[in-house]
Design a protein around this motif. Sequence first.
Motif, PDB file in Angstrom:
ATOM      1  N   SER A 180       0.968  -0.879  -0.178  1.00 46.14           N
ATOM      2  CA  SER A 180       0.056   0.215  -0.224  1.00 46.14           C
ATOM      3  C   SER A 180       0.899   1.472  -0.208  1.00 46.14           C
ATOM      4  CB  SER A 180      -1.373  -0.079   1.290  1.00 46.14           C
ATOM      5  OG  SER A 180      -1.665  -1.203   0.673  1.00 46.14           O
ATOM      6  N   GLY A 181       1.833   1.121   0.201  1.00 46.25           N
ATOM      7  CA  GLY A 181       2.548   2.429   0.506  1.00 46.25           C
ATOM      8  C   GLY A 181       4.835   2.054   0.683  1.00 46.25           C
ATOM      9  N   LEU A 182       5.353   3.000   0.874  1.00 45.59           N
ATOM     10  CA  LEU A 182       6.642   3.105   1.318  1.00 45.59           C
ATOM     11  C   LEU A 182       6.749   4.063   2.087  1.00 45.59           C
ATOM     12  CD1 LEU A 182       9.284   2.676   0.208  1.00 45.59           C
ATOM     13  CD2 LEU A 182       9.287   4.041  -1.606  1.00 45.59           C
ATOM     14  N   CYS A 183       7.623   4.414   2.963  1.00 43.04           N
ATOM     15  CA  CYS A 183       8.620   4.683   3.922  1.00 43.04           C
ATOM     16  C   CYS A 183       9.883   4.566   3.931  1.00 43.04           C
ATOM     17  CB  CYS A 183       8.134   4.817   5.167  1.00 43.04           C
ATOM     18  SG  CYS A 183       8.328   5.605   6.620  1.00 43.04           S
ATOM     19  N   VAL A 184      10.746   6.338   4.121  1.00 41.00           N
ATOM     20  CA  VAL A 184      12.087   5.727   3.697  1.00 41.00           C
ATOM     21  C   VAL A 184      12.376   6.889   5.439  1.00 41.00           C
ATOM     22  CG1 VAL A 184      14.653   6.500   2.948  1.00 41.00           C
ATOM     23  CG2 VAL A 184      12.652   5.749   0.887  1.00 41.00           C
ATOM     24  N   LEU A 185      12.843   5.780   6.158  1.00 44.07           N
ATOM     25  CA  LEU A 185      13.596   6.871   7.515  1.00 44.07           C
ATOM     26  C   LEU A 185      14.693   7.063   7.680  1.00 44.07           C
ATOM     27  CD1 LEU A 185      12.045   5.780  10.483  1.00 44.07           C
ATOM     28  CD2 LEU A 185      14.224   6.133  10.614  1.00 44.07           C
ATOM     29  N   VAL A 186      14.985   8.662   7.764  1.00 44.18           N
ATOM     30  CA  VAL A 186      16.380   8.858   7.908  1.00 44.18           C
ATOM     31  C   VAL A 186      16.515   9.328   9.508  1.00 44.18           C
ATOM     32  CG1 VAL A 186      18.345  10.246   7.497  1.00 44.18           C
ATOM     33  CG2 VAL A 186      16.884  10.172   5.773  1.00 44.18           C
ATOM     34  N   MET A 187      17.747   8.234   9.557  1.00 42.74           N
ATOM     35  CA  MET A 187      18.239   8.696  11.684  1.00 42.74           C
ATOM     36  C   MET A 187      19.634   9.397  12.240  1.00 42.74           C
ATOM     37  SD  MET A 187      17.779   5.754  14.495  1.00 42.74           S
ATOM     38  CE  MET A 187      19.504   4.243  14.415  1.00 42.74           C
ATOM     39  N   PHE A 188      19.316  10.605  12.068  1.00 39.38           N
ATOM     40  CA  PHE A 188      20.752  11.355  12.265  1.00 39.38           C
ATOM     41  C   PHE A 188      21.588  10.816  13.713  1.00 39.38           C
ATOM     42  CE2 PHE A 188      17.468  13.462  10.047  1.00 39.38           C
ATOM     43  CZ  PHE A 188      18.403  14.091   8.592  1.00 39.38           C
ATOM     44  N   ILE A 189      22.766  10.559  13.222  1.00 38.02           N
ATOM     45  CA  ILE A 189      23.755  10.810  14.316  1.00 38.02           C
ATOM     46  C   ILE A 189      24.796  11.528  14.805  1.00 38.02           C
ATOM     47  CG2 ILE A 189      24.715   8.669  16.143  1.00 38.02           C
ATOM     48  CD1 ILE A 189      23.431   6.915  14.499  1.00 38.02           C
ATOM     49  N   ARG A 190      25.251  11.988  15.322  1.00 35.15           N
ATOM     50  CA  ARG A 190      26.133  13.404  15.131  1.00 35.15           C
ATOM     51  C   ARG A 190      26.739  12.931  16.560  1.00 35.15           C
ATOM     52  NH1 ARG A 190      24.864  12.725  11.116  1.00 35.15           N
ATOM     53  NH2 ARG A 190      24.380  13.766   9.290  1.00 35.15           N
ATOM     54  N   GLY A 191      27.729  12.563  16.728  1.00 32.55           N
ATOM     55  CA  GLY A 191      28.553  12.864  17.889  1.00 32.55           C
ATOM     56  C   GLY A 191      28.043  12.344  18.845  1.00 32.55           C
ATOM     57  N   GLY A 192      28.590  10.573  18.477  1.00 33.34           N
ATOM     58  CA  GLY A 192      27.448   9.442  18.579  1.00 33.34           C
ATOM     59  C   GLY A 192      26.247  10.040  19.460  1.00 33.34           C
ATOM     60  N   ARG A 193      25.188  10.790  19.695  1.00 37.40           N
ATOM     61  CA  ARG A 193      24.286  11.063  20.080  1.00 37.40           C
ATOM     62  C   ARG A 193      23.139  10.843  18.953  1.00 37.40           C
ATOM     63  NH1 ARG A 193      22.799  15.575  22.320  1.00 37.40           N
ATOM     64  NH2 ARG A 193      24.156  16.563  21.044  1.00 37.40           N
ATOM     65  N   MET A 194      21.915  10.039  18.996  1.00 37.23           N
ATOM     66  CA  MET A 194      20.568   9.944  18.549  1.00 37.23           C
ATOM     67  C   MET A 194      19.689  11.802  18.260  1.00 37.23           C
ATOM     68  SD  MET A 194      18.061   7.279  17.722  1.00 37.23           S
ATOM     69  CE  MET A 194      19.264   5.986  17.959  1.00 37.23           C
ATOM     70  N   LEU A 195      19.949  12.060  17.251  1.00 35.04           N
ATOM     71  CA  LEU A 195      19.449  13.449  17.183  1.00 35.04           C
ATOM     72  C   LEU A 195      17.832  13.729  16.766  1.00 35.04           C
ATOM     73  CD1 LEU A 195      21.896  15.617  16.069  1.00 35.04           C
ATOM     74  CD2 LEU A 195      21.708  15.211  17.853  1.00 35.04           C
ATOM     75  N   GLY A 196      17.672  12.285  15.977  1.00 33.06           N
ATOM     76  CA  GLY A 196      16.376  12.003  16.339  1.00 33.06           C
ATOM     77  C   GLY A 196      15.532  10.838  14.328  1.00 33.06           C
ATOM     78  N   ASN A 197      14.537  11.341  14.062  1.00 35.24           N
ATOM     79  CA  ASN A 197      14.192  10.721  12.696  1.00 35.24           C
ATOM     80  C   ASN A 197      13.470  11.906  11.536  1.00 35.24           C
ATOM     81  OD1 ASN A 197      15.314   8.336  14.209  1.00 35.24           O
ATOM     82  ND2 ASN A 197      13.152   7.702  14.140  1.00 35.24           N
ATOM     83  N   LYS A 198      14.191  11.461  10.726  1.00 37.00           N
ATOM     84  CA  LYS A 198      13.191  11.950   9.907  1.00 37.00           C
ATOM     85  C   LYS A 198      11.996  11.546   8.305  1.00 37.00           C
ATOM     86  CE  LYS A 198      13.040  15.836   6.401  1.00 37.00           C
ATOM     87  NZ  LYS A 198      11.003  16.869   7.361  1.00 37.00           N
ATOM     88  N   ASN A 199      10.988  11.053   8.194  1.00 38.76           N
ATOM     89  CA  ASN A 199      10.274  10.606   8.007  1.00 38.76           C
ATOM     90  C   ASN A 199       9.968  11.078   5.598  1.00 38.76           C
ATOM     91  OD1 ASN A 199      10.240   8.375   9.393  1.00 38.76           O
ATOM     92  ND2 ASN A 199       8.422   9.383  10.770  1.00 38.76           N
ATOM     93  N   PHE A 200      10.083   9.875   4.677  1.00 37.30           N
ATOM     94  CA  PHE A 200      10.100  10.387   3.971  1.00 37.30           C
ATOM     95  C   PHE A 200       8.783   9.529   3.341  1.00 37.30           C
ATOM     96  CE2 PHE A 200      14.008  11.926   4.664  1.00 37.30           C
ATOM     97  CZ  PHE A 200      14.082  13.374   3.936  1.00 37.30           C
ATOM     98  N   PHE A 201       7.271   9.374   2.003  1.00 43.03           N
ATOM     99  CA  PHE A 201       6.419   8.930   2.027  1.00 43.03           C
ATOM    100  C   PHE A 201       6.495   9.402   0.713  1.00 43.03           C
ATOM    101  CE2 PHE A 201       5.453   9.978   6.196  1.00 43.03           C
ATOM    102  CZ  PHE A 201       5.723   8.450   6.799  1.00 43.03           C
TER     103      PHE A 201
END
Length: 607
Positions: free
Chosen positions: A261-282
């Motif tokens: 039914s659909g497609l999601c691409v998720l980017v997880m940002f890791i900077r300085g060893g810390r996970m800063l968060g995610n961003k989703n694309f559809f």
Amino acid sequence: MTDFDSQTFLQNLTTRPGVYRMLAENGDILYVGKAKNLRNRVGSYFRKTSLDAKTLALVARVADVSVTVTDSETEALLLEQSQIKEWRPLYNILFKDDKSYPYIYLSLEDDYPRLAFHRGARKKKGRFFGPFPSAYSVRDSINVLQKAFRVRSCEDSFYRNRSRPCLQYQIKRCSGPCCQLINQEDYQADVANAVKFLEGKSSEVLEQYSDRMDKAAANLQYEKAAIHRDQILQLRKIQEQQHVVSASGNIDVIFAEKSPSGLCVLVMFIRGGRMLGNKNFFPSNRLDERESGVLSAFLSQFYFSGMAGREVPDEVVVNARLADKSLLETALRQARGRKVRISDNSRGTRARWLGIAGNSAKQALGSYLAQRDNLHRRFEALQQALELDQMPDRLECFDISHTQGEATVASCVVFDQAGPRKADYRLFNIRDVTAGDDYAAMEQALRRRYTRLQKGEGRLPDILFIDGGKGQVTQARNVLEELQVENVLIVGVAKGPSRKAGLESLIVPGKEEMNLPADNAGLHLIQHIRDESHRFAITGHRQRRGKKRTESQLDGIQGIGPTRKRNLIRYFGSVKQAMSASTAEIARVEGISQKLAEHIYTTLHNG
């Protein structure tokens, strides 16, 4: 089927690398692709076997193919992305990511540096930390840094004009450098520790603060020791709350989750060893590409479309094997200036990161599909309520906003079956009408909008919603008839006597006024687009009104152009503060001479 002679075309096609464009009969670009060998790649679309139904649907529409030969496959990759961004072909996987990503900015050039939110080109002197996936994550991180290190975040104009500490000092989120409540050496030490924390060196920072606390206690400086104790407690609390994935490293973890039914691409940002968060694309996936094809398309668009504002990390971790991995690594290395690694067969720590990203992508895709299904039901209900032969695909809504006729602005928002199309939103600054005349303002906005659409500068909607009653609907009908705009249904949304949500009346020319039940899904869609147009109009009005009120007293002063006006506002913070300044203080502003300062002072006080 078209009459395109693929065999003759392929016989004369080069085997060099390049970009190919598949064209429809009307000249529209259906698909843009790159190839190491143009003849082999284009020829693969015209085989008689092994093609899936969606690829066959594309090929059936191809009336011509044009190519651009390049010197290398890397050059073809970059050209492909620029053309996809420019033309947005129907059958390409398209990722909507128009905004630049926000950063934390640290003004290291100042004696007392400040932390600030930054979005856009990184041209200022200082350091940038990020990118962060959202504005919220930046502001949350700045809030954390203020609690732990008490570094100021105020604008320079505000900072220079303080005579006593502000609320940030009172709630222990700033050390009060504006009033010399901390010496420069100690403040710079706090800034250095904030930098280390942003670089992922939180353990080193904790050790330093522990040493400072012990030293202060040994010297009987108990208040100072208590401050360092509170900072240690705050940092340990942050470590518990924030997910630390490694000791160091800048990495993007990218996961493609595909369902029927659909497609999601998720980017997880890791900077300085810390996970800063995610961003989703559809994105849409008309050719039903596998995860590997989706990821290749995503990496190309994400890192090469608008490279000026995009940071390329040390490593990119993906959840599928990439056929063009070496090509992408070469292109990323050229863009970054040093080696970039793509990990497409991960184990250990990287496999755990992919597990986290995969769970988040599955959840995000499920929520997105549920929301999309709900939106589709709303469009179906709207079709039934308005008794339309076909389901509408594109909706527009207009609203007017002003304050007693001042700074009148009209908004136009656009929805389709995927939701709001914010790239198509428009604001109209209304001029040369009687203050408070909403009818004239609506007429001007509609005339400007639909004159452009009739010239081919956009796409006509199926339904035009007007936030207003019979008068506004009449204005809209007259404008569209005069411009000979056809096949656009006009619907007025009147709030009713009580102005309560759910009691709106719908006014359609030639029909009786209708009231839909409060639980009708079509009414909910109308309320959504109406409220969005209202929000957008108010935002535009406030910006225009604020600009007018802030800068109007400096307008017309001889010798004051946009640059000097901006310098004055930045230095003093407001026109009101500039009016209370002396001639000598005005002369301190960049670009303002003593003679001009006297002229400004005289004009502001005698005007």
